[in-house]
Motif scaffolding. Structure first.
Motif: not given
Length: 239
Positions: A78-86, A95-103
């Protein structure tokens, strides 16, 4: 004399039509699907084959991808703000990832299995394969509550991929061609979609189960697909 309570009734099955068909990667064991700002994101499962991806909707081509370590079986996003939670399936690690880089920016833990994620305007909503939906604080990712999903007064388990659409939680029911529409306040199933027949018999023989719902809120478009499916379908729901 007090009025008798109304008898529970099964949720109605609604009609649908296919608006458009798009290519989908046959190698994708789809676990999570979402649209953000017109961009399609997808997560996949199986150890050694779990990724988070940006996908071109028109062509199905992978534009960006990040793999999980082989020990992890990836699940919903799911996306939340500028992050993606997996989520992961049985590892108890998210995992909490940066939405732009997936880091990966951080990790979090939970009990039980992780199956899928979606969100409303204030909470993240999680399924774990049971008949319950969990509510998570989007900042801490700690559980804040649960609701049991029922239809005709009976629990509905095997709740899989999730999407929040116009105030309702839509959910795939694992190993079926059904999508259920859930009132998140009560957990009651208010409608069902039977999507059997989306694939031809020849396509279905090479595919796995229906799984993956995405809603493009800006364009009011609903997309569905499945594990190892060759197509992603845009559908319109009737009465």
């Amino acid at each position: 004399m007090a009025a008798l309570p109304a008898c529970a009734q099964p949720a109605p099955v609604q009609s649908y039509e296919v608006v458009r068909t798009y290519p989908h990667d046959r190698q994708a064991f789809t676990e999570g699907l979402l649209v953000r700002d017109g961009q399609l994101y997808e997560s996949t499962g199986l150890e050694g084959r779990s990724w988070v991806r940006k996908v071109d909707l028109e062509t199905g081509a992978v534009q960006q991808q990040a793999a999980l370590e082989p020990k992890y079986f990836g699940e919903g996003i799911v996306d939340w703000g500028d992050e993606i939670v997996q989520l992961t399936w049985q590892n108890g690690v998210g995992f909490v990832r940066d939405r732009a880089t997936f880091a990966v920016k951080s990790t979090f833990s939970y009990t039980g299995e992780g199956w899928a994620l979606t969100k409303d305007d204030r909470r993240i909503i999680m399924s774990d394969g049971t008949a319950e939906l969990r509510f998570l604080d989007p900042k801490t990712l700690k559980e804040t509550g649960r609701v049991k999903v029922t239809d005709d007064g009976k629990p509905v388990d095997q709740i899989n991929e999730l999407e929040f659409i116009k105030g309702e939680v839509w959910a795939n029911v694992w190993q079926t061609d059904q999508i259920i529409r859930i009132d998140p306040k009560t957990g009651k199933v208010v409608g069902r979609l039977d999507l059997s027949g989306l694939l031809t018999p020849q396509e279905a023989a090479r595919a796995d189960v229906l799984n993956g719902i995405a809603y493009d809120a800006k364009a009011d478009r609903i997309f569905v697909t499945g594990k190892f499916w060759p197509w992603l379908f845009e559908i319109k729901v009737g009465k």
